[in-house]
Motif scaffolding. Structure first.
Motif, PDB file in Angstrom:
ATOM      1  N   GLN A   3     -29.779 -99.696 106.681  1.00 20.23           N
ATOM      2  CA  GLN A   3     -29.708 -99.729 105.221  1.00 20.23           C
ATOM      3  C   GLN A   3     -30.490 -98.563 104.612  1.00 20.23           C
ATOM      4  N   GLY A   4     -31.576 -98.169 105.225  1.00 27.52           N
ATOM      5  CA  GLY A   4     -32.354 -97.023 104.746  1.00 27.52           C
ATOM      6  C   GLY A   4     -31.559 -95.729 104.827  1.00 27.52           C
ATOM      7  N   VAL A   5     -30.811 -95.555 105.912  1.00 31.85           N
ATOM      8  CA  VAL A   5     -29.973 -94.364 106.078  1.00 31.85           C
ATOM      9  C   VAL A   5     -28.859 -94.364 105.033  1.00 31.85           C
ATOM     10  N   ILE A   6     -28.248 -95.526 104.831  1.00 34.47           N
ATOM     11  CA  ILE A   6     -27.179 -95.636 103.837  1.00 34.47           C
ATOM     12  C   ILE A   6     -27.719 -95.349 102.440  1.00 34.47           C
ATOM     13  N   ASP A   7     -28.923 -95.822 102.133  1.00 36.34           N
ATOM     14  CA  ASP A   7     -29.522 -95.560 100.827  1.00 36.34           C
ATOM     15  C   ASP A   7     -29.811 -94.072 100.620  1.00 36.34           C
ATOM     16  N   LYS A   8     -30.259 -93.394 101.677  1.00 29.39           N
ATOM     17  CA  LYS A   8     -30.522 -91.956 101.567  1.00 29.39           C
ATOM     18  C   LYS A   8     -29.235 -91.170 101.345  1.00 29.39           C
ATOM     19  N   ILE A   9     -28.166 -91.557 102.033  1.00 32.80           N
ATOM     20  CA  ILE A   9     -26.871 -90.899 101.843  1.00 32.80           C
ATOM     21  C   ILE A   9     -26.365 -91.146 100.429  1.00 32.80           C
ATOM     22  N   ASP A  10     -26.488 -92.370  99.949  1.00 29.58           N
ATOM     23  CA  ASP A  10     -26.052 -92.707  98.600  1.00 29.58           C
ATOM     24  C   ASP A  10     -26.849 -91.933  97.554  1.00 29.58           C
ATOM     25  N   ALA A  11     -28.135 -91.737  97.791  1.00 29.56           N
ATOM     26  CA  ALA A  11     -28.965 -90.977  96.856  1.00 29.56           C
ATOM     27  C   ALA A  11     -28.520 -89.515  96.797  1.00 29.56           C
ATOM     28  N   GLN A  12     -28.119 -88.965  97.944  1.00 29.69           N
ATOM     29  CA  GLN A  12     -27.641 -87.582  97.949  1.00 29.69           C
ATOM     30  C   GLN A  12     -26.302 -87.452  97.233  1.00 29.69           C
ATOM     31  N   ILE A  13     -25.440 -88.458  97.388  1.00 27.22           N
ATOM     32  CA  ILE A  13     -24.138 -88.418  96.726  1.00 27.22           C
ATOM     33  C   ILE A  13     -24.308 -88.515  95.215  1.00 27.22           C
ATOM     34  N   LYS A  15     -26.888 -87.723  93.470  1.00 31.22           N
ATOM     35  CA  LYS A  15     -27.867 -86.770  92.980  1.00 31.22           C
ATOM     36  C   LYS A  15     -27.213 -85.854  91.943  1.00 31.22           C
ATOM     37  N   THR A  16     -27.936 -85.598  90.867  1.00 29.92           N
ATOM     38  CA  THR A  16     -27.422 -84.707  89.837  1.00 29.92           C
ATOM     39  C   THR A  16     -27.741 -83.271  90.232  1.00 29.92           C
ATOM     40  N   ARG A  17     -26.700 -82.496  90.418  1.00 30.75           N
ATOM     41  CA  ARG A  17     -26.849 -81.093  90.772  1.00 30.75           C
ATOM     42  C   ARG A  17     -26.287 -80.244  89.644  1.00 30.75           C
ATOM     43  N   SER A  18     -26.688 -79.003  89.594  1.00 22.74           N
ATOM     44  CA  SER A  18     -26.155 -78.105  88.572  1.00 22.74           C
ATOM     45  C   SER A  18     -24.703 -77.776  88.909  1.00 22.74           C
ATOM     46  N   ASN A  86     -17.710 -79.983  86.036  1.00 26.92           N
ATOM     47  CA  ASN A  86     -19.072 -80.475  86.235  1.00 26.92           C
ATOM     48  C   ASN A  86     -19.936 -80.254  85.000  1.00 26.92           C
ATOM     49  N   LYS A  87     -19.696 -79.157  84.314  1.00 31.59           N
ATOM     50  CA  LYS A  87     -20.481 -78.870  83.104  1.00 31.59           C
ATOM     51  C   LYS A  87     -20.171 -79.902  82.023  1.00 31.59           C
ATOM     52  N   LYS A  88     -18.899 -80.293  81.904  1.00 35.18           N
ATOM     53  CA  LYS A  88     -18.519 -81.312  80.912  1.00 35.18           C
ATOM     54  C   LYS A  88     -19.067 -82.685  81.286  1.00 35.18           C
ATOM     55  N   LEU A  89     -19.097 -82.988  82.584  1.00 35.49           N
ATOM     56  CA  LEU A  89     -19.614 -84.284  83.016  1.00 35.49           C
ATOM     57  C   LEU A  89     -21.100 -84.416  82.768  1.00 35.49           C
ATOM     58  N   GLN A  90     -21.825 -83.322  82.862  1.00 33.28           N
ATOM     59  CA  GLN A  90     -23.264 -83.381  82.676  1.00 33.28           C
ATOM     60  C   GLN A  90     -23.678 -83.311  81.214  1.00 33.28           C
ATOM     61  N   SER A  91     -22.761 -82.962  80.339  1.00 36.94           N
ATOM     62  CA  SER A  91     -23.085 -82.886  78.911  1.00 36.94           C
ATOM     63  C   SER A  91     -23.144 -84.243  78.269  1.00 36.94           C
TER      64      SER A  91
END
Length: 91
Positions: A3-13, A15-18, A86-91
């Motif tokens: 579950q810890g590995v799955i949570d880390k993968i989910d956090a990366q997915i 994650k808000t990136r530029s 991506n720019k529209k999604l983050q606005s």
């Protein structure tokens, strides 16, 4: 543990990136998808430039140039779409 590995993968997915980072991450996918289009375009240009009387191809360089240009234009189109989306999604 799992579950810890799955949570880390989910956090990366999630994650808000530029938008620029997302576009750079997707660039290899754009090039792989655009490669068949570039090969087809290069082949058409090579066929269109004609052959010599001995049925040999005179020069393949126009086809190579056309393939690279097609691949670059496809990448440019896909990168622009990814960046603006991506720019529209983050606005």
């Amino acid at each position: 543990m799992l579950q810890g590995v799955i949570d880390k993968i989910d956090a990366q997915i999630n994650k808000t990136r530029s938008p620029l980072v997302n576009t750079l991450i997707a660039t290899p996918i754009f090039l792989i998808v655009g490669l068949p289009l570039a090969i087809i375009g290069a082949t058409v240009v090579i066929i269109a430039t004609g052959t010599q009387p001995t049925v040999a191809q005179a020069d393949a360089m126009p086809g190579v140039i056309a393939g690279v240009v097609i691949l670059f234009l496809f990448w440019l189109w896909a990168a622009y779409g990814t960046y603006t989306s991506n720019k529209k999604l983050q606005s």
